[in-house]
Design an enzyme around this catalytic site. Structure first.
Site, short mmCIF file in Angstrom:
data_model
loop_
_atom_site.label_atom_id
_atom_site.label_comp_id
_atom_site.label_asym_id
_atom_site.label_seq_id
_atom_site.Cartn_x
_atom_site.Cartn_y
_atom_site.Cartn_z
N HIS A 110 -1.40 -10.30 6.52
CA HIS A 110 -0.88 -9.35 7.54
C HIS A 110 -1.65 -7.92 6.92
N ASP A 141 -27.42 9.25 20.64
CA ASP A 141 -27.14 8.06 20.03
C ASP A 141 -26.42 8.43 18.57
N TRP A 191 -1.30 -6.94 -0.41
CA TRP A 191 -2.69 -6.50 -0.05
C TRP A 191 -3.09 -5.41 -1.14
N SER A 209 -19.82 -2.43 4.71
CA SER A 209 -19.89 -2.01 6.13
C SER A 209 -19.24 -0.59 6.31
N SER A 210 -18.28 -0.34 5.65
CA SER A 210 -17.39 0.84 5.90
C SER A 210 -18.56 2.26 5.41
N HIS A 245 -4.69 5.28 -2.00
CA HIS A 245 -4.26 6.66 -1.45
C HIS A 245 -4.90 7.13 -0.40
N GLU A 249 -7.06 5.94 1.25
CA GLU A 249 -7.35 4.96 2.37
C GLU A 249 -6.14 5.12 3.45
N TYR A 274 -4.67 8.08 4.10
CA TYR A 274 -5.10 9.00 5.10
C TYR A 274 -6.46 8.52 5.96
N SER A 334 -4.99 15.42 18.58
CA SER A 334 -5.44 16.99 19.02
C SER A 334 -6.34 16.96 20.09
N HIS A 350 1.67 8.18 -7.20
CA HIS A 350 3.05 8.19 -6.69
C HIS A 350 3.40 6.75 -6.11
N HIS A 351 2.30 5.92 -6.06
CA HIS A 351 2.65 4.39 -5.90
C HIS A 351 2.91 3.68 -7.04
N THR A 380 0.31 18.86 6.34
CA THR A 380 0.83 17.95 7.37
C THR A 380 1.53 18.84 8.56
N LYS A 389 -0.10 20.80 10.87
CA LYS A 389 -0.49 19.97 12.11
C LYS A 389 0.51 19.80 12.95
N ARG A 400 10.87 -5.81 -0.82
CA ARG A 400 10.11 -6.19 -0.06
C ARG A 400 9.21 -7.72 -0.68
C1 HEA Z 1 -1.87 -0.88 10.38
C2 HEA Z 1 -1.19 -1.73 9.78
C3 HEA Z 1 0.12 -2.51 9.92
C4 HEA Z 1 0.36 -2.67 11.38
C5 HEA Z 1 0.00 -2.04 12.61
C6 HEA Z 1 1.71 -3.58 11.05
C7 HEA Z 1 2.21 -4.22 11.93
C8 HEA Z 1 3.58 -4.82 11.88
N1 HEA Z 1 4.16 -5.14 10.64
FE1 HEA Z 1 3.33 -4.75 8.83
N2 HEA Z 1 2.26 -4.30 6.93
C9 HEA Z 1 1.24 -3.57 6.74
C10 HEA Z 1 0.70 -3.00 7.89
C11 HEA Z 1 0.91 -2.88 9.10
N3 HEA Z 1 1.70 -3.75 9.81
C12 HEA Z 1 1.11 -3.53 5.39
C13 HEA Z 1 -0.01 -2.74 4.64
C14 HEA Z 1 2.03 -4.25 4.64
C15 HEA Z 1 2.34 -4.57 3.30
C16 HEA Z 1 1.67 -5.89 2.91
C17 HEA Z 1 2.35 -6.41 1.53
O1 HEA Z 1 3.14 -6.36 1.02
O2 HEA Z 1 1.23 -6.61 0.68
C18 HEA Z 1 3.03 -4.90 6.00
C19 HEA Z 1 4.02 -5.65 5.63
C20 HEA Z 1 5.02 -6.01 6.67
C21 HEA Z 1 6.30 -6.52 6.28
C22 HEA Z 1 6.75 -6.70 5.13
C23 HEA Z 1 6.64 -8.18 4.49
C24 HEA Z 1 7.18 -8.28 3.17
O3 HEA Z 1 7.35 -7.55 2.28
O4 HEA Z 1 7.00 -9.71 2.89
C25 HEA Z 1 6.80 -7.15 7.63
C26 HEA Z 1 8.12 -7.50 7.65
O5 HEA Z 1 8.79 -7.52 8.57
C27 HEA Z 1 5.85 -6.61 8.56
C28 HEA Z 1 6.12 -6.49 9.88
C29 HEA Z 1 5.17 -6.15 11.03
C30 HEA Z 1 5.27 -6.15 12.52
C31 HEA Z 1 6.41 -6.63 12.98
C32 HEA Z 1 4.28 -5.42 12.85
C33 HEA Z 1 4.09 -5.39 14.35
O6 HEA Z 1 3.91 -3.98 14.77
C34 HEA Z 1 2.76 -6.28 14.68
C35 HEA Z 1 2.85 -6.29 16.37
C36 HEA Z 1 1.57 -7.14 16.67
C37 HEA Z 1 1.80 -8.46 17.33
C38 HEA Z 1 3.13 -9.10 17.58
C39 HEA Z 1 0.53 -8.97 17.78
C40 HEA Z 1 0.34 -8.85 19.33
C41 HEA Z 1 1.03 -9.84 20.30
C42 HEA Z 1 0.55 -11.35 20.45
C43 HEA Z 1 -0.22 -11.99 19.43
C44 HEA Z 1 0.96 -12.11 21.25
C45 HEA Z 1 1.87 -13.16 21.05
C46 HEA Z 1 3.38 -12.33 20.64
C47 HEA Z 1 4.46 -12.56 21.56
C48 HEA Z 1 4.52 -13.46 22.47
C49 HEA Z 1 5.53 -11.94 20.98
N4 HEA Z 1 4.78 -5.89 7.99
C1 HEA Z 2 -1.20 6.23 7.72
C2 HEA Z 2 -0.65 5.95 6.74
C3 HEA Z 2 0.33 6.84 5.68
C4 HEA Z 2 0.66 8.05 5.65
C5 HEA Z 2 0.04 9.14 6.72
C6 HEA Z 2 1.31 8.16 4.59
C7 HEA Z 2 2.02 9.65 4.30
C8 HEA Z 2 2.77 9.85 3.07
N1 HEA Z 2 3.37 9.07 2.17
FE1 HEA Z 2 2.82 6.77 2.37
N2 HEA Z 2 2.33 5.33 2.17
C9 HEA Z 2 1.65 4.30 3.07
C10 HEA Z 2 0.93 4.99 4.35
C11 HEA Z 2 0.81 6.20 4.43
N3 HEA Z 2 1.56 7.16 3.98
C12 HEA Z 2 1.50 2.85 2.77
C13 HEA Z 2 0.71 1.76 3.53
C14 HEA Z 2 2.33 2.76 1.50
C15 HEA Z 2 2.72 1.43 0.94
C16 HEA Z 2 1.60 0.87 0.39
C17 HEA Z 2 2.19 -0.51 -0.54
O1 HEA Z 2 2.83 -0.34 -1.41
O2 HEA Z 2 1.90 -1.43 -0.05
C18 HEA Z 2 2.81 4.07 1.50
C19 HEA Z 2 3.72 4.42 0.31
C20 HEA Z 2 4.23 5.64 -0.16
C21 HEA Z 2 4.71 5.89 -1.38
C22 HEA Z 2 5.03 4.94 -2.42
C23 HEA Z 2 6.45 4.40 -2.41
C24 HEA Z 2 6.43 3.36 -3.41
O3 HEA Z 2 5.92 2.30 -3.14
O4 HEA Z 2 7.69 3.32 -4.01
C25 HEA Z 2 4.75 7.29 -1.31
C26 HEA Z 2 5.52 7.93 -2.42
O5 HEA Z 2 5.38 9.17 -2.61
C27 HEA Z 2 4.23 7.70 -0.21
C28 HEA Z 2 4.38 9.23 0.02
C29 HEA Z 2 3.93 9.82 1.41
C30 HEA Z 2 3.90 11.11 1.46
C31 HEA Z 2 4.55 12.24 0.94
C32 HEA Z 2 3.10 11.28 2.90
C33 HEA Z 2 2.87 12.62 3.56
O6 HEA Z 2 1.41 12.61 3.75
C34 HEA Z 2 3.70 12.84 4.79
C35 HEA Z 2 3.63 14.22 5.05
C36 HEA Z 2 4.28 14.35 6.49
C37 HEA Z 2 5.54 15.05 6.64
C38 HEA Z 2 6.29 15.35 5.52
C39 HEA Z 2 6.08 15.22 8.08
C40 HEA Z 2 5.64 16.43 8.93
C41 HEA Z 2 5.89 17.55 8.15
C42 HEA Z 2 6.76 18.53 8.50
C43 HEA Z 2 7.38 18.69 10.03
C44 HEA Z 2 6.58 19.71 7.75
C45 HEA Z 2 7.82 20.01 7.25
C46 HEA Z 2 8.35 19.21 6.25
C47 HEA Z 2 9.20 19.28 5.16
C48 HEA Z 2 8.78 20.44 4.19
C49 HEA Z 2 9.78 18.14 4.65
N4 HEA Z 2 3.94 6.87 0.56
CU LIG Z 3 0.11 6.99 -1.03
#
Ligand code: HEA
Ligand code: HEA
Ligand SMILES: [Cu+2]
Ligand code: CUA
Lengths: 381, 299, 516
Positions: free
Chosen positions: C67, C96, C132, C160-161, C244, C246, C248, C259, C293-294, C319, C322, C441
């Site tokens: 997933h 293009d 993942w 590819s990327s 990380h 990634e 962003y 925007s 921070h992870h 952020t 923005k 989790r």
């Molecule tokens: C962009 C990234 C992205 C997106 C979009 C989503 C979308 C969703 N994620 Fe995702 N998720 C991750 C990125 C993302 N996730 C990542 C990185 C992890 C961590 C993995 C890890 O731990 O290694 C994670 C882990 C994660 C967990 C934790 C699993 C665990 O710790 O064991 C869960 C649990 O609820 C969850 C739920 C969902 C759900 C319900 C959606 C929903 O938004 C999905 C909705 C989409 C659909 C449902 C499909 C569309 C519809 C159909 C196919 C038609 C059929 C459906 C019906 C008739 C109902 N995700």
């Molecule tokens: C699109 C993806 C995305 C984005 C944008 C972010 C944004 C941020 N993330 Fe997140 N993060 C993930 C995707 C993302 N993260 C994923 C996938 C994981 C889990 C990976 C895994 O383990 O599977 C993760 C996990 C993760 C962790 C690790 C947690 C853990 O495993 O224990 C941490 C810890 O610092 C963190 C921090 C942040 C912070 C500080 C931001 C900041 O960029 C957020 C900044 C934004 C705001 C703060 C809000 C707007 C700001 C204001 C309105 C201004 C004023 C606000 C204040 C002064 C408070 N993230």
């Molecule tokens: Cu991070």
């Protein structure tokens, strides 16, 4: 299930009702478990404080930002006849909203730094416990007292597979909890035997990864006697969800008593090694040992998980020379998930489980091993 | 800048990409099967590589003939320049990962295992392991002696001798490539061919010496890929570099052949050669890093 | 090059046209979204109630892993590349992409890579089951044999990327129409330029780390093995140096999309264009120095811990800039709420909520309680689903009329929005609660105290999933039989893309437009 659905329904409709009395709101929060635990140590309470502090800052900022947004969405809509102005720059504003969040962040960072430094101070501990994560159990080693044992999940499979009602500590109960004295600084030395695990007890706010080959340090100081539960917090394979942690904090006197009892047990167990067992004794005991230690991978029916864990039913080792079989169990297969059980199981247990494996599931070898043979194998090494 | 844009050459439909993808896929699919001990692996791998090589060959030929047909205006050429430049940057980052790993191992993990620093208590797991670099006694050996599974190298690789010669050769070849470039710009075809040919030869000598060095390591020093992190980092860094030298030499060789036999390149239009020479300089710079961090500071 | 598209299948197989390639990217990514979504639904179905009922733990872990991988690498990243393909040449006034053949190659690698990845589900030992983030040694010594296929799949999708981003950089820097200076570029183009740099810098590092794994697994090296002097934590450092940035990579183009959209429907120019550019750059820069921070709980020395905590917190500043800019853009505008705008507004609010929880996670001591719980899952779904996914959906509604010359059904779009919005909050909001209450989790089963919220979340997930069917339907119906759209589509939108016909001609700007 039905009952839960009802509660669910009540919850969805309920907020309005709840708001009416503050007390019931607090109760409900408690019941639903919506917030971080405050825990029972000074560190956990400080962390809870930090958590709430940042939380309220975020709520505050959210209220302001979203408030303005909703205001403008309601007032400045075209449907209300709003005319668009054309401003698109203001250095003053930009500076304000760069500096203000920055200041807020500093306010957050100061107490966080203080707490962190305290957490990292593992010096001057009264007691050291070496914690080793295994797939999927914990080993606790009281280094100075020469006491060591394994602690694994005790929830029966029937509950997990919904064949029996689940208890309140479902998945959070173990056969032998870690016992620590209250009012002492206990240092945990945390490591792992195979993959990375993490030792986490929310009530102490201790969460530290157990890295194979490395030792991490952490500590706690518990005031109140009690039973505290936690779980492994790093994905460690199939049964990651099934390796809980239970810590029993007891007054020092009780702790000392427990330690000496443990030491006595170990001596008694040693003595059994000399004894000769009958086939049936070994087989019956072996079944227990197998269920507890081996079934996680090789499965209760001995068929394993194809491609990951080999089946023992009909396996070349189980049907081959008994010494090889002994050797695999005692020394493991290095570089695989098959651990060296020689250090984990008593001689009696090894003898029993080997006997069992050679005769269960249609592996009718008819032979058996005595504990003393296992001991010889271990010493011969 | 974009005034010439009206003539930007957008190629017609092309079979190249899809077959390149197929070739690449078969190559890695075969490799994976091979490594997993699947009998069909090698044949899939070789078929895939052949297809892939063939497609790339065609692809480059196409690009060259397009250029010679005058389809590429200055802007198109700039696109190729950007493309090569950022490709090299991505290669730099690939090496950065391995240099980073070497740094981490030397600055953190080995000392920690040896009982120094913040995670020094790790030493309790490893008998009387002592941190040292080059790491000849692995933690496993310190704990298990003869029974250890991960044994260290017998001796480290010094920087004198072969590595030093190789450094000199590679640095010189970078200079000769540069001379070749100057010669080409001055339209001195003969000098170009000589300088470029000399560079190619030096590339080949470098590779031969590196093979020599590896044989020496395996047979006399007991230094292999499997001898703990010292062997690991040594062979991974020098090995990937060697692979890049191979590719770079091949690129230069092709340029040489194109010049000598086909008379390609003009004094003001020779990006193929220029790209290869950039690549060569990049390979050279990486080597300097290797020489310093893997050889001189590593032994 | 004068004529239109070729006929039949070869149009797609052999194409060099940025629009065709863009469409293929988008369709591919939607297919992956459904696949990743189905995996998510398996997860949610198993977690509907305590106890093991639908899948075994071993398979559950495979679902979680696949997933995450499929959503990140298969759904979000290709979707943004698809949008880039469609829009960047049009926005900068180019004929293009700079390197059209390589463009097609970048795309066609993906179906192969993901077929290989998906095929691991049917291999002996099953698909990757190590998350993942594939931490060693669970993903090396203890991994199922399919890990080798996983590694090579990552290798080629990385290639590819990298090629895709080289192309984007070359296009943006080299192909702009006369007068299109850097500071006149639409923000979507800016954010993608910066994203492309991030990609080029970190995808090779990902390739490096999977190569190290491959060597440890098959060739006896000891990068991640303490017995030979290596360290499993080294894996995490290298992985997160990629990982990380990634995250962003998955949000910066989303910032760009939003925007573009907000000014259109607020009928007011974007507030603080220049500061948006600087903020994006700062976020990109900071993203390279916050990776640990992870890893707050792996035992990093305290000085390192503090450094990474402070650096991470700093990201809130740009952020915030923005977010404030978007809000101020709306302020005193003349707003209407068409579907793209609804998704964008929801983006701003819900992304901020996800950002707030991110900031909480950044507080190292507090992260000791949050780490590896559902609080983290809640955080990243709030930034990814209403963040990345919503922006992609918003972009689709916003530019679809330009792409196919037909208008989508507004009512259905709004219904889609509200279902998605409600479904998403029901799914992911309760995860904050169970996470704080202590649910780890990546577990297939849990204590009964977490039961109620999990049930709610599961219901929400199916609702959210169902809403996406509506989206698919709406898009197909638009393409086949929507009402014809005007060239401008919206009221006075900014940008070159609105100056050409709808649908945009197959070759947009053979003669570069003049930009004032
Ligand atoms: C962009 C990234 C992205 C997106 C979009 C989503 C979308 C969703 N994620 Fe995702 N998720 C991750 C990125 C993302 N996730 C990542 C990185 C992890 C961590 C993995 C890890 O731990 O290694 C994670 C882990 C994660 C967990 C934790 C699993 C665990 O710790 O064991 C869960 C649990 O609820 C969850 C739920 C969902 C759900 C319900 C959606 C929903 O938004 C999905 C909705 C989409 C659909 C449902 C499909 C569309 C519809 C159909 C196919 C038609 C059929 C459906 C019906 C008739 C109902 N995700
Ligand atoms: C699109 C993806 C995305 C984005 C944008 C972010 C944004 C941020 N993330 Fe997140 N993060 C993930 C995707 C993302 N993260 C994923 C996938 C994981 C889990 C990976 C895994 O383990 O599977 C993760 C996990 C993760 C962790 C690790 C947690 C853990 O495993 O224990 C941490 C810890 O610092 C963190 C921090 C942040 C912070 C500080 C931001 C900041 O960029 C957020 C900044 C934004 C705001 C703060 C809000 C707007 C700001 C204001 C309105 C201004 C004023 C606000 C204040 C002064 C408070 N993230
Ligand atoms: Cu991070
Ligand atoms: Cu042990 Cu998870």
């Amino acid at each position: 299930m039905l009952k839960r659905a009802q509660r669910l329904f009540a919850w969805l409709l309920g907020p309005a009702v709840l708001m009416m009395s503050h007390q019931s709101l607090a109760d409900e929060v408690e019941h639903w478990g919506v917030n971080m635990t405050q825990g029972v140590t000074q560190m956990s309470q400080e962390i809870y404080g930090l958590h709430m502090n940042i939380f309220w800052w975020c709520v505050g900022i959210g209220v302001v930002v979203f408030g303005i947004m909703f205001y403008t969405m309601i007032v400045h809509r075209k449907a209300n006849g709003a005319k668009a102005s054309n401003f698109h720059e203001s250095t003053k504003l930009e500076i304000i909203w760069t500096v203000a969040p920055f200041l807020i962040l500093i306010i957050m960072a100061v107490p966080a730094t203080k707490t962190l430094v305290k957490i990292y101070d593992t010096s001057e501990a009264d007691l050291d416990i070496l914690i080793t994560g295994y797939q999927w159990k914990w080993k606790y080693d009281y280094i100075a007292e020469d006491v060591a044992f394994f602690s694994s999940l005790s929830t029966p499979a029937d509950q997990i597979y919904n064949r029996a009602p689940k208890g309140p500590n479902y998945l959070l109960e173990v056969d032998e909890p870690l016992v620590i004295p209250t009012k002492k600084k206990v240092r945990f030395l945390i490591t792992a035997n195979d993959v990375i695990h993490a030792w986490w007890v929310p009530d102490f706010a201790v969460k530290k990864d157990a890295i194979p080959g490395f030792v991490n340090e952490s500590w706690t100081y518990v005031e109140e006697p009690g039973i505290y539960r936690g779980q492994c917090a790093e994905l460690c394979g199939k049964d990651h969800g099934f390796m809980p942690i239970v810590v029993k904090a007891v007054p020092e006197a009780e702790y000392l008593e427990w330690i000496s009892a443990k030491q006595a047990d170990a001596v008694a167990l040693k003595a059994l090694t000399e004894k000769t067992f009958t086939f049936d004794e070994l087989y019956t005991k072996g079944e227990e040992v197998y269920a507890k230690n081996c079934a996680a991978c090789h499965m209760a029916n001995g068929e394993g998980v194809p491609g990951v864990f080999p089946g023992l039913k009909g396996s070349a080792v189980a049907l081959g020379p008994i010494n090889t079989h002994n050797d695999v169990v005692v020394n493991g297969v290095p570089g695989t998930a098959m651990q060296a059980f020689g250090g984990q199981l008593s001689e009696v247990d090894v003898a029993a489980v080997v006997t069992y494996e050679r005769n269960a599931w249609g592996n009718n070898m008819g032979d058996h091993v005595q504990p003393i043979d296992v001991l010889k194998l271990k010493q011969g090494k | 800048m974009a005034s010439e844009q009206g003539t930007y050459y957008v190629p017609e439909q092309s079979k190249l990409p899809i077959f390149a993808s197929l070739g690449l896929f078969l190559t890695v699919f075969g490799a994976a099967n091979w490594m997993n001990g699947n009998e069909t692996g090698p044949s899939i791998f070789f078929c895939g590589s052949l297809l892939f090589a063939f497609v790339l060959w065609t692809w480059f030929s196409t690009v060259i003939s397009e250029n010679m047909a005058g389809l590429n205006d200055a802007q198109v050429k700039r696109s190729y320049v950007w493309g090569m430049g950022w490709f090299i940057f991505s290669e730099v980052m690939f090496f950065a990962a391995f240099f980073g790993a070497l740094y981490y191992i030397r600055a953190f993990s080995v000392p920690w295992l040896g009982g120094e620093g913040d995670r020094g208590s790790s030493n309790m797991l490893w008998g009387n392991f002592e941190a040292a670099w080059p790491l000849l006694t692995t933690p496993d050996m310190a704990l298990n002696g003869e029974a250890a599974l991960v044994k260290g190298a017998g001796q480290p690789m010094g920087w004198q001798g072969l590595p030093l010669y190789n450094t000199i050769i590679l640095l010189t070849s970078s200079v000769t490539v540069h001379f070749a470039h100057d010669a080409l710009k001055a339209d001195k075809r003969k000098a170009f061919n000589y300088w470029l040919g000399a560079s190619v030869l030096m590339g080949i000598v470098f590779l031969i010496l590196q093979v020599e060095e590896y044989i020496h390591a395996y047979q006399e020093l007991g230094l292999t890929l499997e001898t703990g992190v010292y062997g690991t980092t040594f062979f991974m860094l020098t090995g990937f570099h060697g692979a890049h030298v191979t590719l770079g030499t091949f690129m230069l060789l092709v340029m040489w052949l194109r010049s000598v036999f086909k008379g390609h390149f003009k004094s003001d239009d020779h990006f193929g050669f220029e790209a290869a020479s950039w690549y060569w300089h990049f390979v050279d710079v990486v080597w300097v890093g290797l020489f310093i961090f893997v050889y001189v500071l590593g032994s | 090059m004068a004529h239109g598209p070729a006929k039949g299948l070869t149009r797609w197989l052999y194409t060099t046209n940025h629009k065709d390639i863009g469409s293929m990217y988008l369709w591919f990514s939607f297919a992956m979204f459904l696949l990743g979504g189905v995996f998510a639904l398996v997860i949610r179905a198993e977690l509907f109630e305590p106890g093991l009922q639908i899948v075994e733990p071993e398979f559950f872990n495979q679902m979680t892993t696949m997933h995450g991988l499929v959503m990140v690498f298969g759904a979000v990243m290709p979707a943004f590349v698809g949008l880039a393909n469609w829009m960047i040449p049009m926005m900068v006034g180019a004929p293009d992409m700079a390197l059209p053949r390589m463009n097609n190659w970048s795309f066609w690698i993906l179906p192969f890579a993901f077929s290989m990845l998906a095929s691991t589900l049917f291999m002996e030992g099953g698909a990757p089951n190590f998350g993942w983030t594939f931490y060693a040694p669970l993903s090396t010594t203890y991994a199922p044999p399919s890990v080798t296929f996983f590694i090579f799949a990552v290798h080629i999708m990385g290639a590819s990327s990298i090629m895709g981003s080289i192309n984007i950089i070359a296009t943006i820097l080299n192909m702009r129409a006369p007068g299109m200076t850097l500071m006149k570029m639409p923000l979507f183009v800016w954010t993608w330029l910066i994203t492309a740099y991030l990609l080029i810098a970190v995808m090779p590092v990902l390739a490096g780390v999977v190569t190290m794994m491959l060597m440890d697994i098959h060739f006896g090296t000891s990068f991640f093995d303490a017995a030979g002097g290596g360290d499993p934590v080294l894996f995490q450092h290298v992985f997160w140096f990629f990982g990380h940035p990634e995250v962003y990579i998955m949000i910066l183009p989303a910032f760009g999309v939003v925007s573009q959209i907000i000014p259109t429907f607020a009928r007011k120019p974007l507030f603080g264009y220049a500061s948006m550019v600087y903020a994006t750059s700062s976020i990109a820069f900071l993203s390279f120095i916050v990776w640990a921070h992870h890893m707050f709980t792996v035992g990093i020395p305290v000085a390192g811990e503090l450094f990474f905590m402070y650096a991470t917190m700093l990201i809130a500043v740009p952020t915030g800039v923005k977010v404030f800019n978007w809000v101020t853009t709306m302020f005193k505008g003349s707003m209407t709420f068409e579907t793209p705008m609804l998704f964008s507004i929801a983006f701003v609010i819900l992304f901020s909520i996800g950002g707030f929880s991110g900031l909480m996670l950044a507080i190292a001591p507090a992260d000791f309680q949050y780490h590896d719980t559902y609080f983290v899952v809640a955080h990243f779904h709030y930034v990814l689903v209403p963040g990345a996914i919503f922006s992609i959906i918003a972009a689709t509604y916003y530019w679809l009329p330009k792409w196919c010359g037909r208008m989508y059904n507004e009512t259905m779009g709004k219904v889609h929005f509200w279902l998605a919005f409600i479904g998403l909050n029901i799914t992911f909001f309760p995860m904050h609660f169970v996470g704080l209450a202590g649910m780890p989790r990546r577990i297939p089963d849990y204590n009964i105290q977490f039961a109620d919220f999990n049930m709610i979340a599961s219901v929400g997930a199916f609702l959210f999933g169902a809403a996406q069917i509506l989206f698919l339907w709406n898009v197909i119906a638009t393409i086949r039989s929507g009402k014809p759209a005007t060239a401008e589509v919206w009221e006075n939108p900014e940008g070159l893309e609105w100056t050409v016909d709808s649908p945009a001609p197959y070759h947009t700007f053979s003669v570069p437009p003049e930009v004032k």
